[in-house]
Scaffold this motif. Structure first.
Motif, PDB file in Angstrom:
ATOM      1  N   SER A 138      41.245  47.876  41.832  1.00  0.00           N
ATOM      2  CA  SER A 138      42.472  47.368  41.094  1.00  0.00           C
ATOM      3  C   SER A 138      43.198  48.508  40.438  1.00  0.00           C
ATOM      4  N   LEU A 174      36.180  46.469  40.522  1.00  0.00           N
ATOM      5  CA  LEU A 174      35.895  45.306  40.155  1.00  0.00           C
ATOM      6  C   LEU A 174      34.538  44.601  40.977  1.00  0.00           C
ATOM      7  N   VAL A 185      37.848  44.603  33.364  1.00  0.00           N
ATOM      8  CA  VAL A 185      39.164  44.690  33.475  1.00  0.00           C
ATOM      9  C   VAL A 185      39.774  45.667  32.577  1.00  0.00           C
ATOM     10  N   ASP A 203      32.963  42.380  39.581  1.00  0.00           N
ATOM     11  CA  ASP A 203      33.049  40.826  39.678  1.00  0.00           C
ATOM     12  C   ASP A 203      34.203  40.680  38.795  1.00  0.00           C
ATOM     13  N   LEU A 204      34.682  39.589  38.414  1.00  0.00           N
ATOM     14  CA  LEU A 204      36.139  39.181  37.807  1.00  0.00           C
ATOM     15  C   LEU A 204      36.144  39.113  36.329  1.00  0.00           C
ATOM     16  N   SER A 205      35.030  39.397  35.552  1.00  0.00           N
ATOM     17  CA  SER A 205      34.579  39.350  34.299  1.00  0.00           C
ATOM     18  C   SER A 205      35.862  40.131  33.597  1.00  0.00           C
TER      19      SER A 205
END
Length: 103
Positions: free
Chosen positions: A2, A26, A34, A28-30
C-alpha cells in the motif's frame, strides 16, 4: 503494497516542496497496520520547524529516518525540491529511497 503520497509546502529561504511516498505491507486490514499520515506530517513539520537546515539532502535524510522509524513503513521515497532556486530550472532537489532492514 500500500502506498500514498503526501505533499507539503514550506516557505523557507526558497519555497520548498516535500513529497513522501511511504509504503507498508498489509498482512491484514487491521487499522493498526495502516500508516498514520497525520503522524508523518506532524513529524515532518517538527523537523522543518526545528531550525534552519542548509541542504535539501540533509532534510531528505532526516525525513527518511523519521518515516522509517514507524514500524509500519517498509519503504519510503522522499523528494525535496527548492522551487525557484535556479534561474535555469523550475526547481532543484533530491529524491531518496529508504528500505526497512530485513533483521
Amino acid at each position: 503494497w500500500s502506498g500514498g503520497l503526501v505533499s507539503l509546502f514550506f516557505n523557507a529561504t526558497a519555497p520548498t516542496e516535500i513529497y513522501i511516498f511511504p509504503y507498508a505491507t498489509l498482512s491484514d486490514l487491521s487499522i493498526a497496520n495502516v500508516i498514520d499520515y497525520d503522524h508523518l506530517i506532524a513529524g515532518i513539520e517538527a523537523i522543518v520547524e526545528s531550525g534552519h537546515i542548509n541542504l535539501v539532502e540533509t532534510l531528505a535524510d532526516l525525513i527518511g529516518d523519521f518515516c522509517m522509524a514507524d514500524r509500519r513503513v517498509t519503504r519510503a521515497r522522499i523528494k525535496v525540491e527548492k522551487l525557484d532556486a535556479l534561474a535555469q530550472a523550475a526547481s532543484a532537489g533530491i529524491e531518496i529511497e529508504r528500505h526497512a532492514s530485513l533483521s
